[in-house]
Design a protein around this motif. Structure first.
Motif, PDB file in Angstrom:
ATOM      1  N   PHE A 435      41.965-101.616  50.455  1.00 18.04           N
ATOM      2  CA  PHE A 435      42.079-102.587  52.055  1.00 18.04           C
ATOM      3  C   PHE A 435      41.847-102.008  53.529  1.00 18.04           C
ATOM      4  CE2 PHE A 435      42.627-104.938  47.733  1.00 18.04           C
ATOM      5  CZ  PHE A 435      41.993-106.381  48.285  1.00 18.04           C
ATOM      6  N   HIS A 436      41.161-101.898  54.067  1.00 16.89           N
ATOM      7  CA  HIS A 436      41.730-101.329  55.336  1.00 16.89           C
ATOM      8  C   HIS A 436      43.002-101.350  56.114  1.00 16.89           C
ATOM      9  CE1 HIS A 436      38.105 -98.840  54.897  1.00 16.89           C
ATOM     10  NE2 HIS A 436      37.047-100.119  54.868  1.00 16.89           N
ATOM     11  N   SER A 437      43.380-101.062  57.616  1.00 16.82           N
ATOM     12  CA  SER A 437      44.287-101.501  57.743  1.00 16.82           C
ATOM     13  C   SER A 437      44.312-102.607  58.361  1.00 16.82           C
ATOM     14  CB  SER A 437      44.602-100.784  59.063  1.00 16.82           C
ATOM     15  OG  SER A 437      43.046-100.456  59.936  1.00 16.82           O
ATOM     16  N   SER A 438      42.862-103.305  59.278  1.00 12.68           N
ATOM     17  CA  SER A 438      43.130-104.496  59.036  1.00 12.68           C
ATOM     18  C   SER A 438      42.927-106.207  57.939  1.00 12.68           C
ATOM     19  CB  SER A 438      41.297-104.825  59.367  1.00 12.68           C
ATOM     20  OG  SER A 438      40.678-104.388  58.536  1.00 12.68           O
ATOM     21  N   GLY A 439      43.011-105.040  56.575  1.00 11.19           N
ATOM     22  CA  GLY A 439      43.235-106.308  55.214  1.00 11.19           C
ATOM     23  C   GLY A 439      41.785-106.255  54.559  1.00 11.19           C
ATOM     24  N   ALA A 440      40.746-106.172  55.136  1.00  8.68           N
ATOM     25  CA  ALA A 440      39.244-106.393  54.815  1.00  8.68           C
ATOM     26  C   ALA A 440      39.119-105.477  53.274  1.00  8.68           C
ATOM     27  CB  ALA A 440      37.860-105.938  55.818  1.00  8.68           C
ATOM     28  N   MET A 441      38.998-105.768  52.623  1.00  7.79           N
ATOM     29  CA  MET A 441      38.386-104.595  51.357  1.00  7.79           C
ATOM     30  C   MET A 441      37.210-103.792  51.965  1.00  7.79           C
ATOM     31  SD  MET A 441      37.751-106.441  47.107  1.00  7.79           S
ATOM     32  CE  MET A 441      36.231-107.003  47.800  1.00  7.79           C
ATOM     33  N   ALA A 442      37.462-102.974  51.123  1.00  3.16           N
ATOM     34  CA  ALA A 442      36.361-101.275  51.323  1.00  3.16           C
ATOM     35  C   ALA A 442      36.017-101.909  49.779  1.00  3.16           C
ATOM     36  CB  ALA A 442      37.299-100.190  51.583  1.00  3.16           C
ATOM     37  N   THR A 443      34.226-101.618  50.737  1.00  4.25           N
ATOM     38  CA  THR A 443      33.303-101.252  49.276  1.00  4.25           C
ATOM     39  C   THR A 443      32.152-100.456  49.658  1.00  4.25           C
ATOM     40  OG1 THR A 443      32.057-102.505  51.011  1.00  4.25           O
ATOM     41  CG2 THR A 443      33.322-103.828  49.141  1.00  4.25           C
ATOM     42  N   GLY A 444      31.812 -99.678  48.408  1.00  5.70           N
ATOM     43  CA  GLY A 444      31.072 -97.715  48.899  1.00  5.70           C
ATOM     44  C   GLY A 444      31.844 -97.358  49.224  1.00  5.70           C
ATOM     45  N   TRP A 445      31.176 -95.663  49.248  1.00 13.02           N
ATOM     46  CA  TRP A 445      31.950 -94.727  49.550  1.00 13.02           C
ATOM     47  C   TRP A 445      33.333 -94.795  50.620  1.00 13.02           C
ATOM     48  CZ3 TRP A 445      32.414 -91.345  45.696  1.00 13.02           C
ATOM     49  CH2 TRP A 445      30.257 -91.228  45.325  1.00 13.02           C
ATOM     50  N   MET A 446      34.628 -94.373  50.379  1.00 10.79           N
ATOM     51  CA  MET A 446      35.398 -94.169  51.499  1.00 10.79           C
ATOM     52  C   MET A 446      36.411 -93.318  51.265  1.00 10.79           C
ATOM     53  SD  MET A 446      39.357 -94.867  51.704  1.00 10.79           S
ATOM     54  CE  MET A 446      38.763 -95.768  49.777  1.00 10.79           C
ATOM     55  N   GLN A 447      36.607 -92.689  51.877  1.00 13.09           N
ATOM     56  CA  GLN A 447      37.529 -91.776  52.669  1.00 13.09           C
ATOM     57  C   GLN A 447      39.040 -91.518  52.600  1.00 13.09           C
ATOM     58  OE1 GLN A 447      36.480 -87.935  55.288  1.00 13.09           O
ATOM     59  NE2 GLN A 447      37.523 -86.733  52.963  1.00 13.09           N
ATOM     60  N   SER A 448      39.911 -91.226  51.483  1.00 14.23           N
ATOM     61  CA  SER A 448      41.319 -91.229  52.165  1.00 14.23           C
ATOM     62  C   SER A 448      42.049 -90.239  51.495  1.00 14.23           C
ATOM     63  CB  SER A 448      41.890 -92.531  51.211  1.00 14.23           C
ATOM     64  OG  SER A 448      43.076 -93.082  51.424  1.00 14.23           O
ATOM     65  N   GLY A 449      41.690 -88.660  52.232  1.00 14.02           N
ATOM     66  CA  GLY A 449      41.749 -87.631  51.359  1.00 14.02           C
ATOM     67  C   GLY A 449      41.191 -87.696  50.629  1.00 14.02           C
ATOM     68  N   ASN A 450      40.882 -87.910  49.199  1.00 11.36           N
ATOM     69  CA  ASN A 450      39.636 -88.058  48.809  1.00 11.36           C
ATOM     70  C   ASN A 450      38.915 -88.799  49.163  1.00 11.36           C
ATOM     71  OD1 ASN A 450      40.983 -85.538  46.994  1.00 11.36           O
ATOM     72  ND2 ASN A 450      41.773 -86.392  45.827  1.00 11.36           N
ATOM     73  N   TRP A 451      37.623 -88.134  48.290  1.00  7.42           N
ATOM     74  CA  TRP A 451      36.468 -89.453  48.631  1.00  7.42           C
ATOM     75  C   TRP A 451      36.762 -90.613  47.355  1.00  7.42           C
ATOM     76  CZ3 TRP A 451      33.301 -91.009  52.321  1.00  7.42           C
ATOM     77  CH2 TRP A 451      33.073 -90.489  53.482  1.00  7.42           C
ATOM     78  N   TYR A 452      36.231 -92.233  47.192  1.00 10.77           N
ATOM     79  CA  TYR A 452      36.507 -92.437  46.580  1.00 10.77           C
ATOM     80  C   TYR A 452      34.952 -93.448  46.549  1.00 10.77           C
ATOM     81  CZ  TYR A 452      41.103 -91.099  46.199  1.00 10.77           C
ATOM     82  OH  TYR A 452      42.736 -90.353  46.146  1.00 10.77           O
ATOM     83  N   TYR A 453      34.487 -94.756  45.304  1.00 13.11           N
ATOM     84  CA  TYR A 453      34.045 -94.935  45.744  1.00 13.11           C
ATOM     85  C   TYR A 453      33.757 -96.317  44.831  1.00 13.11           C
ATOM     86  CZ  TYR A 453      29.394 -96.945  45.225  1.00 13.11           C
ATOM     87  OH  TYR A 453      27.794 -98.180  45.461  1.00 13.11           O
ATOM     88  N   LEU A 454      33.801 -97.832  45.517  1.00 17.35           N
ATOM     89  CA  LEU A 454      34.267 -98.826  45.462  1.00 17.35           C
ATOM     90  C   LEU A 454      33.043 -99.788  45.067  1.00 17.35           C
ATOM     91  CD1 LEU A 454      37.429 -98.749  45.558  1.00 17.35           C
ATOM     92  CD2 LEU A 454      36.331 -97.541  47.574  1.00 17.35           C
ATOM     93  N   ASP A 455      33.181-100.376  44.217  1.00 22.55           N
ATOM     94  CA  ASP A 455      31.875-101.348  43.704  1.00 22.55           C
ATOM     95  C   ASP A 455      31.533-102.498  45.158  1.00 22.55           C
ATOM     96  OD1 ASP A 455      29.960-103.353  42.740  1.00 22.55           O
ATOM     97  OD2 ASP A 455      30.037-102.239  40.765  1.00 22.55           O
TER      98      ASP A 455
END
Length: 543
Positions: A435-455
């Motif tokens: 969840f981003h700092s706004s609280g919105a749930m992340a989807t798709g590619w997201m980088q937080s140090g490493n890259w992650y993929y959220l459905d």
């Protein structure tokens, strides 16, 4: 005989006395009587016996209407009945002119220029030809709805219908004599009830100027104005205060109504610019379609762009049933009929409040019948997003605190069992989400140090092989996207810097490798495109 002599003596004195009386009447008839502009400004719509009205309406022999130049080169304007325009604004051949208390034209249109032109009327104006009023350039009007102890103006209905049929935006005003908050709220409710069925497209006004309120303090008059305006606003209308400059500066605590529109009177060619106003009542004048003098108003805001036109109060509005009282224990609500709410919700001025078992207004978090609610410091039930300390919570339209996954607007949020909004990585039922700092749930590619993929469908963090677009990626058990060589289930795969899995020939330095269609690195003897190749155990092509 004595009676006859007495009769003769009376007759002898009667003629000179009668003559003196006639002369006195004639002398008073030509003397203007001027209202005190700072203390009496309701004018023609209240039927006050003001000097301006006197000077503009007394009967004279028929005369040629028009401009008259007098000694000293100054100009006056004479009506067809012989009277002169005095202490008023007058529209002549499409332009507005001001005449002072002596009837002389004052060449100053500083505050009139560019304004919207309006009038305010009551029963004192009698029957009005509203189409003629519209044709004379009037762009808005205020109609008196009532006065005093809730006396409905006898021309209210006729004026509202006439103005609306002529296409003139119209608001209403209540000439209030309220002495306390309860009476002011009752005034507002009287107005709200009687506006039903009429299109109100300009503000709803409380008129404060009555001499019966002279004994009230500045704070008390401020409270009267505030509770009236609060009730009007709760009903969906736009509230406004009318008063003169003296009352604004010295009689009413206007700090209580900073969010209320202002209609301020000053009968003169100019006004005090330190006093904010959306409308200026400038004095009285003559308008086509009105057979008597009428108050002239100059507007500086187009309220048709501010006011929501309505023919009845807003859905959900409930009339205020009492008044707030504060004692050493806190705030409670006193019903006009007696008693107070306790261990109950109460809708007051369009806002919900909770009162505890002792009848005092609650604040902060409250668990009511198994549901959590948050009451602000003012006691108002919170809805929507609310920040308490450093934590965000979301309250539904009913005020209930939400938990779990919630779609709000165009985003999905997660609120834990305490209602706190989640940010960053969160493990929910064995699945990781971000969840981003706004609280919105992340989807798709997201980088937080490493890259992650959220459905994209549900926000779940992907692990293992994942086809995204035209490429295949591999994500570790922690969800991190891999690059370079990776051993998976005893088989080697190679992933580019972008994370995409390589297939076919791969050249790394001086060494060639071959990855099958499923990405697996080949070893041993392999036939590729009809040619036989040999790969050692590291996958390097050796022949």
């Amino acid at each position: 005989m004595r009676m006859t002599e007495r009769s003769i003596s009376i007759r002898a004195f009667r003629f000179p006395i009668l003559l003196l009386g006639v002369l006195a009447v004639l002398w008073f008839a030509v003397q203007p009587v001027h209202a005190e502009q700072e203390t009496e400004t309701a004018g023609a719509s209240l039927g006050k016996d003001t000097g301006t009205e006197e000077s503009m309406t007394r009967s004279h022999a028929r005369a040629v209407e028009g401009w008259v130049q007098v000694s000293g080169g100054r100009w006056r304007y004479r009506y067809s009945d012989g009277a002169y325009a005095e202490k008023c604004w007058l529209k002549i051949n499409g332009a507005w002119y001001y005449f002072d208390q002596d009837g002389y034209w004052v060449d100053d249109n500083t505050h009139e220029s560019g304004s919207l032109k309006g009038i305010d009327v009551s029963a004192w104006q009698g029957k009005i030809d509203w189409q003629a009023v519209k044709n004379d350039g009037i762009q808005f009007a205020f109609v008196r709805i009532g006065h005093g102890a809730h006396v409905l103006d006898t021309y209210y209905s006729q004026n509202m219908k006439g103005a609306q049929e002529a296409g003139i935006p119209v608001g209403v005003y209540m000439y209030s004599t309220a002495k306390n908050e309860a009476e002011a709220i009752a005034d507002a409710q009287f107005v709200i009830r009687n506006m039903e069925g009429y299109l109100v497209s300009y503000p709803v006004v409380i008129d404060l100027e009555d001499a019966s309120q002279d004994s009230l303090s500045k704070y008390q008059l401020g409270r009267i104005a505030k509770v009236f305006c609060d009730e009007v606003r709760a009903a969906g209308y736009t509230p406004m205060l009318y008063c003169n400059e003296n009352w604004y500066k010295n009689r009413i605590d206007v700090s209580q109504i900073t969010d209320v529109e202002k209609w301020i009177a000053r009968w003169n060619v100019r006004y005090d610019t330190s006093i904010p106003r959306g409308i200026w009542q400038s004095g009285v004048g003559r308008i086509q379609g009105v057979n008597t003098n009428v108050d002239i108003d100059f507007g500086y805001k187009d309220y048709t762009q501010i006011v929501t036109p309505r023919t009845r109060y807003a859905d959900g509005y409930r009339m205020t049933a009492g008044t707030w009282v504060q004692d050493r224990h806190g705030w409670w609500y006193n019903y006009y009929t007696g008693g107070y709410p306790a261990q109950a919700w109460e809708l007051i001025g369009g806002t919900w409040y909770w009162f505890d078992s002792d009848g005092y207004m609650a604040t902060g978090w409250r668990n009511i019948d198994g549901t959590w609610y948050y009451l602000t410091s003012s006691g108002a039930m919170a809805t929507g997003w609310v920040q308490v300390g450093n934590t965000w919570y979301y309250l539904s339209g009913s005020g209930a605190m939400l938990t779990g996954f919630q779609t709000i607007g165009n985003a999905v949020y997660y609120l834990d069992e305490s209602g706190a909004m989640a940010t960053g990585w969160r493990l929910v039922d064995g699945v990781w989400y971000y969840f981003h700092s706004s609280g919105a749930m992340a989807t798709g590619w997201m980088q937080s140090g490493n890259w992650y993929y959220l459905d994209p469908a549900d926000g779940k963090m992907a692990v293992g092989f994942k086809t995204v677009g035209d490429a295949v990626y591999y994500l570790t058990e922690s969800g991190a996207m891999v690059t370079g060589w990776r051993l998976v289930d005893d088989t080697w795969y190679y992933f580019e810097a972008s994370g995409a899995m390589v297939t076919g020939w791969l050249q790394l330095g001086d060494v060639r490798y071959y990855l099958a269609e499923d990405g697996k690195m080949l070893t041993g003897l392999q036939t590729i495109d009809g040619v036989e190749y040999e790969f050692d155990t590291s996958g390097a092509c050796i022949s």
